[in-house]
Write a protein that holds these residues in place. Structure first.
Motif: not given
Length: 222
Positions: A42-48, A53-66
């Motif tokens: 369960l802990l491993l699934k939460i970390i993954i 989620i963090i990777g997607l947030a960084v990607l979305i931030f970069w795509l929007i604000f460049r």
């Protein structure tokens, strides 16, 4: 005459006992992990999930604000005095003009603290604290640190020989470094503080007559 009882040849053991199921012991062994394995999975699934989620947030931030790197350039210098006497006292009069360009359309920068330091042969000889300010989108700002005074500088034999060569050419290798405390602003959201360093490695002509100063790009060091 009574019939004789039949003779029993050998002992009688009763009906045979059926063998234990083949998977009985293996089932007991496999259940030894228990709740510990479940918790670890369960802990491993939460970390993954968090990493995704963090990777997607960084990607979305970069795509929007460049986001683009803020650029620092030294566009002009004035060196009226740079003399080292026999007592290892360096007397100097140096003014530096620095442009700061924020190329971002949606990101502003708060410069909460700017400390400018001047170095010669890796020895700091002056420090100036510059006014804090906010830099908006697509904006160019200017910094003008002035270093004037005298300072004790101990040079080795190699450094002294290099100073004499530079004095003969009237062009000195002086480093100006900016120690920053900054925050970024995206919309109404402000980030935490960062403490980057910006280094400007300069070739400075004395009195600006023996050579023409070339605009110099400064480098970030996070």
């Amino acid at each position: 005459m009574a019939e004789k009882q039949a003779h029993l040849n050998g002992a009688y053991y009763g009906p045979s006992v059926p063998p234990a199921p083949a998977n009985y012991r293996s089932h007991r062994r496999s259940s030894g992990c228990g709740c510990g394995c479940c918790l670890l999975k369960l802990l491993l699934k939460i970390i993954i999930t968090l990493v995704i989620i963090i990777g997607l947030a960084v990607l979305i931030f970069w795509l929007i604000f460049r986001p683009n790197e803020v650029k620092f350039h030294v566009t002009d210098v004035s060196l009226n005095e740079f003399n080292l006497d026999g007592n290892n006292t360096l007397r100097y009069d140096l003014a530096v003009n620095i442009t700061v360009r924020n190329p971002n359309r949606r990101i502003g920068v708060h410069y909460d603290r700017i400390e400018a330091r001047a170095y010669y042969e890796d020895q700091r000889f002056n420090t100036q604290t510059l006014p804090s300010f906010y830099q908006g989108h697509k904006n160019t700002s200017f910094l003008n640190p002035v270093f004037k005074g005298e300072h004790l500088v101990i040079l080795g034999a190699d450094e002294t020989a290099e100073f004499n060569e530079e004095r003969a050419s009237n062009i000195y290798s002086i480093d100006v470094k900016l120690y920053l405390r900054i925050r970024f602003k995206v919309g109404s959201v402000r980030t935490g503080r960062f403490r980057p360093k910006v280094s400007c490695d300069l070739k400075v002509p004395l009195n600006a007559t023996s050579a023409t100063f070339s605009t110099t790009k400064c480098d970030w060091d996070f």
